[in-house]
Design an enzyme around this catalytic site. Structure first.
Site, PDB file in Angstrom:
ATOM      1  N   TRP A 105       0.980  -1.144   0.004  1.00  0.00           N
ATOM      2  CA  TRP A 105      -0.193  -0.059   0.052  1.00  0.00           C
ATOM      3  C   TRP A 105       0.867   1.241   0.156  1.00  0.00           C
ATOM      4  CZ3 TRP A 105      -1.795   2.823   4.786  1.00  0.00           C
ATOM      5  CH2 TRP A 105      -2.752   3.684   4.664  1.00  0.00           C
ATOM      6  N   ASP A 148      -0.293  -5.295   9.432  1.00  0.00           N
ATOM      7  CA  ASP A 148      -1.328  -4.102   9.157  1.00  0.00           C
ATOM      8  C   ASP A 148      -2.547  -4.919   9.011  1.00  0.00           C
ATOM      9  OD1 ASP A 148      -2.972  -2.422   8.039  1.00  0.00           O
ATOM     10  OD2 ASP A 148      -1.442  -1.596   6.631  1.00  0.00           O
ATOM     11  N   LYS A 194     -13.183  -0.984   6.441  1.00  0.00           N
ATOM     12  CA  LYS A 194     -13.547  -1.835   5.394  1.00  0.00           C
ATOM     13  C   LYS A 194     -14.706  -3.145   6.142  1.00  0.00           C
ATOM     14  CE  LYS A 194      -9.916  -0.913   4.416  1.00  0.00           C
ATOM     15  NZ  LYS A 194      -9.087   0.340   4.341  1.00  0.00           N
TER      16      LYS A 194
HETATM   17  N1  PLA Z   1      -3.622  -0.475   5.225  1.00  0.00           N
HETATM   18  C1  PLA Z   1      -3.922  -0.947   3.959  1.00  0.00           C
HETATM   19  C2  PLA Z   1      -3.024  -2.204   3.589  1.00  0.00           C
HETATM   20  C3  PLA Z   1      -4.726  -0.403   3.497  1.00  0.00           C
HETATM   21  O1  PLA Z   1      -4.954  -0.737   2.092  1.00  0.00           O
HETATM   22  C4  PLA Z   1      -5.464   0.875   3.843  1.00  0.00           C
HETATM   23  C5  PLA Z   1      -6.495   1.507   2.963  1.00  0.00           C
HETATM   24  C6  PLA Z   1      -4.964   1.209   5.204  1.00  0.00           C
HETATM   25  C7  PLA Z   1      -4.288   0.633   5.781  1.00  0.00           C
HETATM   26  C8  PLA Z   1      -5.740   2.578   5.780  1.00  0.00           C
HETATM   27  O2  PLA Z   1      -7.118   2.221   5.985  1.00  0.00           O
HETATM   28  P1  PLA Z   1      -7.866   3.334   7.008  1.00  0.00           P
HETATM   29  O3  PLA Z   1      -6.794   4.379   7.521  1.00  0.00           O
HETATM   30  O4  PLA Z   1      -8.747   3.989   6.243  1.00  0.00           O
HETATM   31  O5  PLA Z   1      -8.311   2.678   8.013  1.00  0.00           O
HETATM   32  N2  PLA Z   1      -6.363   1.496   1.784  1.00  0.00           N
HETATM   33  C9  PLA Z   1      -7.385   2.194   0.794  1.00  0.00           C
HETATM   34  C10 PLA Z   1      -7.851   3.504   1.009  1.00  0.00           C
HETATM   35  C11 PLA Z   1      -8.719   1.096   1.062  1.00  0.00           C
HETATM   36  C12 PLA Z   1      -6.724   4.290   1.157  1.00  0.00           C
HETATM   37  O6  PLA Z   1      -5.488   4.327   0.309  1.00  0.00           O
HETATM   38  O7  PLA Z   1      -6.362   5.274   1.907  1.00  0.00           O
HETATM   39  C13 PLA Z   1      -6.909   1.671  -0.517  1.00  0.00           C
HETATM   40  O8  PLA Z   1      -7.681   2.083  -1.544  1.00  0.00           O
HETATM   41  O9  PLA Z   1      -5.721   1.252  -0.697  1.00  0.00           O
END
Ligand code: PLA
Length: 461
Positions: free
Chosen positions: A190, A271, A307
């Site tokens: 991510w 995570d 989510k």
């Molecule tokens: N960790 C991972 C692996 C994630 O994919 C995301 C969210 C988070 C943490 C953080 O989420 P939160 O702070 O909202 O609880 N990833 C999303 C959204 C869903 C984003 O990028 O913020 C994504 O589209 O990858």
């Protein structure tokens, strides 16, 4: 959130200010290096623009350069600007119904109703560490109620601002109190991980994870890289539903990873942003974390309810640190408070109250698991539908990874040029690495996506 000192309590206030800015500079240049910003010197030197310019009528911010949009959240910004009626947002991982609408879970509505009806509830500040009941229940949810660490009170849990805030608080704590400042993150991961940990004051390195040739796990590469990481290094592990690849180790592989991590005294930082979304079962998805938390060793876990409870904008999450003894856990918690207090003082009350209401009530909890499974199942069914449609269409390539990968995303293998083509010609929005959010797809939109992929592959293959 501004950069924090990397060493706590060691500075007088005047030296703290200068050390803070130089540590901020170091972090900024590390971040610039990581992000591969081409003209890093101009980005940095702009900051030293003439400080008296305001007196001459210019803005004191005139030197501020336009920053690029976020690679993930910026996709939604572009999508919102597109007037096309056929546009489709498969960028951010946000669940949509078959009708393409955001979903508020029934259990969430019920819990909120209960909270509103309870006039004894007040809006006082929460403690720095958040809602105590929420913290306890969150630790049990991810670690398991029968986990020895939970039973022996060796876990400290603090409520944070969703998954991101939990990672950040954990990162800041480690930068201040842990002897090894290097964190290994999977390649790819991510995108925000790099920024969160760099700005926490850690040094970010990667370990091999995904093999583009097989579209599966590069297990050998992972073992080699973690095997040669310096003793004590921090290792970021996606608890389940790896983002962006949708590729997870098997339980046997997890056990091998655990043995390697423990034998090299690495510190695991999980995570957990998708508990329940990978398999549809909260317990199965927590299994990798639980085997680490049950072996007597230490670890960190960042949890998000964005989510799995659909609480995206409520920003509800938790950081748990599993320690060797209850005494250490107490002291760790006292230091986490020192990280949190100057950052945002204390977390918001509403979302955590929703979660606590659901987790404490057997009926609501059971209903939640059913709704969660329905979301996971709809995503799995979208995988099948997209795979079948591409097969039927005769789109060149092996698309079996669409049904093999798990969680919210498919890592399609489409390149940045093909993605740009699909956005321009078909108004389909996705991240440039070829990741699509399966949760944003519906039976109605599968044919449109199939057309777009087919055209992209055949014309730009
Ligand atoms: N960790 C991972 C692996 C994630 O994919 C995301 C969210 C988070 C943490 C953080 O989420 P939160 O702070 O909202 O609880 N990833 C999303 C959204 C869903 C984003 O990028 O913020 C994504 O589209 O990858």
């Amino acid at each position: 959130m501004s950069p924090q000192f990397t060493v706590s309590g060691a500075h007088s206030s005047s030296t703290a200010a200068s050390s803070s800015s130089s540590s901020a500079d170091r972090r900024l240049s590390a971040l610039v290096r990581h992000l591969g910003v081409e003209d890093s010197t101009s980005a940095m030197s702009d900051i030293s623009a003439n400080p008296t310019s305001a007196f001459n009528g210019d803005s004191v911010f005139a030197h501020v350069v336009q920053a690029p949009e976020d690679p993930i959240l910026g996709v939604t910004v572009a999508y919102n600007k597109d007037p096309s009626p056929i546009k489709l947002n498969l960028g951010v991982g946000a669940y949509r119904t078959e009708e393409g609408k955001p979903l508020v879970l029934n259990v969430v509505r019920q819990a909120e109703q209960q909270l509103v009806n309870d006039i004894s509830r007040v809006k006082e500040y929460l403690p720095i560490v958040g809602l105590a009941e929420f913290n306890k229940l969150s630790a049990k949810l991810i670690l398991g109620a029968d986990n020895p660490a939970v039973q022996e009170s060796r876990v400290t849990t603090v409520q944070c601002l969703s998954g991101t805030g939990s990672l950040r608080v954990g990162g800041e704590f480690l930068a201040r109190h842990y002897h090894e400042r290097t964190i290994y993150i999977p390649q790819p991961t991510w995108g925000n991980h790099i920024k969160v940990f760099t700005w926490s004051g850690l040094s970010v390195k990667t370990y091999r994870y995904y093999d583009p040739a097989t579209r599966g796990l590069n297990f050998q590469g992972l073992l080699e890289d973690l095997g040669s990481a310096p003793s004590g290094a921090i290792v970021l592990l996606h608890a389940c539903a790896h983002n962006p690849t949708g590729v997870d180790p098997t339980l046997e592989q997890w056990e091998q990873i655990r043995q390697l991590v423990r034998s090299r005294a690495l510190l695991p930082f999980f995570d957990s942003a998708y508990q329940g979304f990978a398999s549809g079962s909260l317990d199965s998805d927590a299994q990798p974390v639980r085997i680490f938390a049950a072996d007597g060793g230490e670890c960190l876990v960042a949890q998000s309810y964005a989510k799995n409870m659909g609480l995206y904008g409520e920003r509800v999450g938790a950081l748990s640190i599993v320690c060797k003894s209850a005494d250490v856990a107490r002291r760790v918690e006292s230091q986490l408070k020192l990280v949190i207090r100057p950052m945002y003082s204390n977390p918001p009350i509403h979302g955590a109250s929703i979660v606590a209401t659901i987790l404490r009530d057997r009926d609501l909890f059971n209903e939640w698991t059913i709704e969660l499974k329905a979301m996971a199942d709809r995503i799995i069914s979208m995988r099948k539908q997209l795979f079948d449609a591409l097969k039927t269409r005769g789109t060149p390539g092996d698309w079996s990874h669409i049904i093999k990968q798990i969680g919210m995303f498919t890592f399609t293998g489409l390149n940045a040029e093909q993605v740009a083509f699909m956005t321009k010609e078909y108004h389909i929005y996705m991240t440039s690495d070829g990741r699509i959010s399966m949760a944003g797809l519906s039976s109605k939109t599968v044919p449109h996506l199939t057309d777009a992929i087919h055209a992209a592959v055949t014309r730009l293959g």
